[in-house]
Design a protein around this motif. Structure first.
Motif, mmCIF file in Angstrom:
data_model
loop_
_atom_site.group_PDB
_atom_site.id
_atom_site.type_symbol
_atom_site.label_atom_id
_atom_site.label_comp_id
_atom_site.label_asym_id
_atom_site.label_seq_id
_atom_site.Cartn_x
_atom_site.Cartn_y
_atom_site.Cartn_z
ATOM 1 N N UNK A 1 -18.551 -15.254 -6.739
ATOM 2 C CA UNK A 1 -17.777 -15.146 -5.499
ATOM 3 C C UNK A 1 -18.234 -16.182 -4.475
ATOM 4 N N UNK A 2 -17.284 -16.913 -3.924
ATOM 5 C CA UNK A 2 -17.581 -17.911 -2.900
ATOM 6 C C UNK A 2 -17.218 -17.419 -1.508
ATOM 7 N N UNK A 3 -16.639 -16.226 -1.421
ATOM 8 C CA UNK A 3 -16.230 -15.628 -0.147
ATOM 9 C C UNK A 3 -16.240 -14.115 -0.330
ATOM 10 N N UNK A 4 -16.354 -13.370 0.762
ATOM 11 C CA UNK A 4 -16.283 -11.909 0.650
ATOM 12 C C UNK A 4 -14.920 -11.471 0.095
ATOM 13 N N UNK A 5 -14.909 -10.369 -0.611
ATOM 14 C CA UNK A 5 -13.665 -9.791 -1.107
ATOM 15 C C UNK A 5 -12.881 -9.266 0.089
ATOM 16 N N UNK A 6 -11.607 -9.561 0.147
ATOM 17 C CA UNK A 6 -10.731 -9.073 1.216
ATOM 18 C C UNK A 6 -9.831 -7.985 0.640
ATOM 19 N N UNK A 7 -9.602 -6.926 1.438
ATOM 20 C CA UNK A 7 -8.640 -5.888 1.068
ATOM 21 C C UNK A 7 -7.566 -5.837 2.132
ATOM 22 N N UNK A 8 -6.311 -5.914 1.694
ATOM 23 C CA UNK A 8 -5.170 -5.791 2.594
ATOM 24 C C UNK A 8 -4.423 -4.551 2.123
ATOM 25 N N UNK A 9 -4.387 -3.532 2.975
ATOM 26 C CA UNK A 9 -3.883 -2.227 2.561
ATOM 27 C C UNK A 9 -2.976 -1.624 3.626
ATOM 28 N N UNK A 10 -2.489 -0.429 3.321
ATOM 29 C CA UNK A 10 -1.801 0.337 4.349
ATOM 30 C C UNK A 10 -2.813 0.814 5.376
ATOM 31 N N UNK A 11 -2.310 1.263 6.498
ATOM 32 C CA UNK A 11 -3.188 1.754 7.558
ATOM 33 C C UNK A 11 -3.726 3.149 7.197
ATOM 34 N N UNK A 12 -4.828 3.548 7.773
ATOM 35 C CA UNK A 12 -5.427 4.863 7.542
ATOM 36 C C UNK A 12 -4.776 5.926 8.425
ATOM 37 N N UNK A 13 -3.474 5.965 8.446
ATOM 38 C CA UNK A 13 -2.746 6.947 9.249
ATOM 39 C C UNK A 13 -1.510 7.380 8.474
ATOM 40 N N UNK A 14 -1.029 8.588 8.735
ATOM 41 C CA UNK A 14 0.277 8.946 8.161
ATOM 42 C C UNK A 14 1.358 8.102 8.834
ATOM 43 N N UNK A 15 2.449 7.881 8.146
ATOM 44 C CA UNK A 15 3.497 7.061 8.729
ATOM 45 C C UNK A 15 4.853 7.713 8.505
ATOM 46 N N UNK A 16 5.758 7.542 9.449
ATOM 47 C CA UNK A 16 7.118 8.014 9.229
ATOM 48 C C UNK A 16 7.831 7.050 8.277
ATOM 49 N N UNK A 17 8.598 7.590 7.345
ATOM 50 C CA UNK A 17 9.251 6.731 6.351
ATOM 51 C C UNK A 17 10.188 5.706 6.973
ATOM 52 N N UNK A 18 10.678 5.981 8.153
ATOM 53 C CA UNK A 18 11.545 5.012 8.820
ATOM 54 C C UNK A 18 10.775 3.741 9.194
ATOM 55 N N UNK A 19 9.451 3.812 9.222
ATOM 56 C CA UNK A 19 8.636 2.648 9.601
ATOM 57 C C UNK A 19 7.734 2.183 8.470
ATOM 58 N N UNK A 20 8.120 2.453 7.223
ATOM 59 C CA UNK A 20 7.232 2.113 6.121
ATOM 60 C C UNK A 20 6.975 0.615 5.999
ATOM 61 N N UNK A 21 7.914 -0.230 6.396
ATOM 62 C CA UNK A 21 7.665 -1.667 6.291
ATOM 63 C C UNK A 21 6.707 -2.168 7.363
ATOM 64 N N UNK A 22 6.516 -1.393 8.416
ATOM 65 C CA UNK A 22 5.459 -1.723 9.375
ATOM 66 C C UNK A 22 4.103 -1.286 8.834
ATOM 67 N N UNK A 23 4.120 -0.297 7.966
ATOM 68 C CA UNK A 23 2.891 0.274 7.405
ATOM 69 C C UNK A 23 2.378 -0.560 6.232
ATOM 70 N N UNK A 24 3.261 -0.892 5.310
ATOM 71 C CA UNK A 24 2.849 -1.631 4.116
ATOM 72 C C UNK A 24 2.399 -3.036 4.480
ATOM 73 N N UNK A 25 1.447 -3.583 3.727
ATOM 74 C CA UNK A 25 1.029 -4.966 3.980
ATOM 75 C C UNK A 25 2.191 -5.917 3.738
ATOM 76 N N UNK A 26 2.439 -6.779 4.688
ATOM 77 C CA UNK A 26 3.494 -7.779 4.548
ATOM 78 C C UNK A 26 2.896 -9.162 4.343
ATOM 79 N N UNK A 27 3.737 -10.149 4.141
ATOM 80 C CA UNK A 27 3.250 -11.501 3.906
ATOM 81 C C UNK A 27 2.335 -12.034 5.012
#
Length: 109
Positions: free
Chosen positions: A70-96
């Motif tokens: 490894x030449x750099x620390x491992x990065x994790x890009x995940x959902x937030x540690x909170x419940x989310x309303x399904x109407x806002x799932x694209x704000x919750x999921x990791x995007x580009x």
């Protein structure tokens, strides 16, 4: 998340090797290890929460198997540690944008 990762790599101009795990059991650890040894970096992207998500387990496996590569620390890009309303799932999921920021951090390390 494969399409999100591809979009992020394209938008940032970073050449990234993307591994789609398809299944978690059995996990294709050989492919993951080969990729990390080749690139020296690892960004884990998944939709689940960060805490107790599979990405934490995957990060531990990569660290155990690839520590000296490894030449750099491992990065994790995940959902937030909170419940989310399904109407806002694209704000919750990791995007580009979030994945792209992680790619840039591992390349700068």
């Amino acid at each position: 998340m494969v399409y999100v990762a591809e979009t992020a790599a394209s938008e940032t101009g970073i050449s990234a090797e993307i591994v789609d795990l398809r299944t978690l059991v059995p996990i294709d650890l050989e492919t993951i290890v080969a990729s990390v040894k080749k690139t020296g970096r690892c960004v884990i992207v998944h939709e689940a929460t960060r805490t107790s998500g599979f990405g934490a387990e995957l990060s531990a496996m990569v660290q155990e198997e690839c520590f000296y590569h490894l030449e750099a620390p491992i990065e994790r890009v995940t959902g937030w540690d909170t419940p989310y309303p399904h109407a806002q799932e694209w704000d919750y999921f990791p995007g580009p944008t979030r994945v792209g920021m992680a790619l840039k951090r591992v390349m700068e390390a």
